[in-house]
Design an enzyme around this catalytic site. Structure first.
Site, PDB file in Angstrom:
ATOM      1  N   TYR A 103       0.840  -1.206   0.000  1.00  0.00           N
ATOM      2  CA  TYR A 103       0.000   0.000   0.000  1.00  0.00           C
ATOM      3  C   TYR A 103       0.880   1.263   0.000  1.00  0.00           C
ATOM      4  CZ  TYR A 103      -2.817   3.677   2.109  1.00  0.00           C
ATOM      5  OH  TYR A 103      -3.409   4.879   2.390  1.00  0.00           O
ATOM      6  N   ASP A 181       0.450  -7.523   6.506  1.00  0.00           N
ATOM      7  CA  ASP A 181      -0.752  -6.708   6.361  1.00  0.00           C
ATOM      8  C   ASP A 181      -1.744  -7.558   5.578  1.00  0.00           C
ATOM      9  OD1 ASP A 181      -2.775  -5.031   5.449  1.00  0.00           O
ATOM     10  OD2 ASP A 181      -1.460  -3.295   5.228  1.00  0.00           O
TER      11      ASP A 181
END
Ligand code: PLP
Length: 388
Positions: A103, A181
């Protein structure tokens, strides 16, 4: 089945900033217990430390992730900061290794905060083209001997799936801790702690809450010493989630697996429609057999599905034509589907990749779509019409 230990259908909201400590003895024992025994609360003290509403939702999350404990934070970024900071002492002695396909906010956080402000020694594993090159990863682990490896199982925006179990195994063999994540895969598809990860973080803003109406993050783990570290860091940095937000997250999580099932179902239908459509050049969805990491996705996710994200490239004989086709599609589709820099909502949203990520990815025709849980045929019809 019960979702929390409090005898209520929904988690009650304790709005107290601070709690009644009764007398000097109980005050002393409450403070002592909070720092010594973070997994068992004897008395609540102050909501920045612990709060009964937040804890009830944390139990719900731990059950979902299959973890011994979970700690909520006010955003996914706060969860990432907290999880990484727990390992910072080790990071002063040996470097940290990050997958580069992560991200964008995390990428910037690493450069701006970890490197520029905290002076940590960070290295990048850039080995994702179609597949993650695990030989290259192994070489880096041998060479750098990192104290921490951090990755996302499903890359953003190309949806390349890592062989997560093998990555964890290699990292542990090299003596590295592992943080994952798991926002894109979610515990519906994969539970990395079962495969030996040390900590899992989520942006609960996305699929866990699922309605685009709150920001939250969570850190999950099994190790009690790590729980103590997470507790102290969250308490001192004020990364705690507000009880109202936690309660709303708890309510919305009651439909989590139903939503995920539907996200996966709709996304596969959308990917199959796009794959056959002449206005689309290429579809990146790990559920399609042609996707380069379909095998990794099957091995990691089993038969549950392949997630709700679909990336695709508009057709066009050159860049200008692709841009034109993308603009036309986006204009038409935006009558029914919102352009939004988020994902995991009940309604379908999309983003033109180049406008957000720049020119790093296959070109100006690329679109990342977060497929919602709408009635499937209605959604497919909207796309058919917009594609022309
Ligand atoms: N991790 C991933 C994979 C994300 O996509 C995001 C946000 O888009 C975050 C973390 C950060 O989460 P938040 O916006 O809740 O801080």
């Amino acid at each position: 089945m019960k979702t929390n230990r409090i005898n209520s259908r929904h988690v009650p909201i304790y709005r107290d900033a601070a709690f009644d400590l009764r007398d000097a003895d109980t005050t002393e024992s409450a403070f002592d217990a909070d720092s010594r025994d973070p997994l068992h609360i004897h008395d609540f003290i102050y909501t920045r430390y612990r709060n009964p509403t937040v804890m009830a939702v944390e139990e719900q999350l731990a059950e979902l992730e299959g973890s011994a404990w979970a700690f909520l934070t006010q955003s996914g970024m706060a969860a990432i900061d907290t999880a990484l900071s727990v390992f910072q002492e080790a990071g002063r002695q040996r470097p940290w290794l990050f997958f580069s396909e992560i991200y964008g906010g995390t990428y910037t956080f690493i450069n701006e905060v970890l490197v520029r402000r905290r002076g940590l020694d960070i290295h990048w594993f850039t080995g994702a083209k179609d597949h993650y090159d695990l030989q290259q990863l192994r070489r880096l682990l041998d060479e750098l001997h990192p104290s921490l490896l951090y990755f996302e199982a499903v890359s953003n925006p190309m949806l390349t799936v890592a062989d997560g179990r093998e990555v964890i195994r290699l990292a542990r063999e090299a003596g590295s801790a592992v943080i994952i994540d798991n926002t894109f895969a979610t515990p519906y598809l994969w539970k990395p702690l079962d495969d030996g990860a040390d900590l899992v973080v989520h942006s609960a803003t996305k699929y866990l809450s699922g309605h685009g109406n709150l920001l939250a993050g969570v850190i999950c783990g099994n190790d009690t010493a790590l729980a103590g570290e997470v507790n102290v860091y969250r308490k001192l940095t004020g990364h705690m989630l507000a009880p109202e937000e936690a309660a709303r997250l708890g309510d919305q999580m009651l439909t989590f697996s139903v939503r995920m099932e539907r996200h996966c179902h709709n996304a596969l239908q959308v990917a199959q429609l796009l794959e056959k459509h002449p206005a689309v050049e290429k579809v990146y969805y790990p559920g399609l057999e042609k996707h380069p990491t379909h095998a990794e996705a099957v091995s990691l996710f089993g038969d549950k599905g392949f997630g709700g994200m679909v990336t695709f490239d508009m057709a066009g004989s050159n860049e200008a034509e692709k841009t034109e086709n993308l603009d036309r599609f986006v204009k038409k589709v935006s009558e029914a589907i919102t352009l939004m820099p988020t994902l995991g909502n009940t309604e379908t949203t999309l983003l033109p990749v180049e406008a957000i990520w720049g020119e790093k990815y296959p070109g100006p025709g690329l679109i990342r779509m977060s497929v919602g849980i709408e009635e499937t045929e209605e959604l497919l019809e909207v796309l058919r019409k917009a594609l022309g």
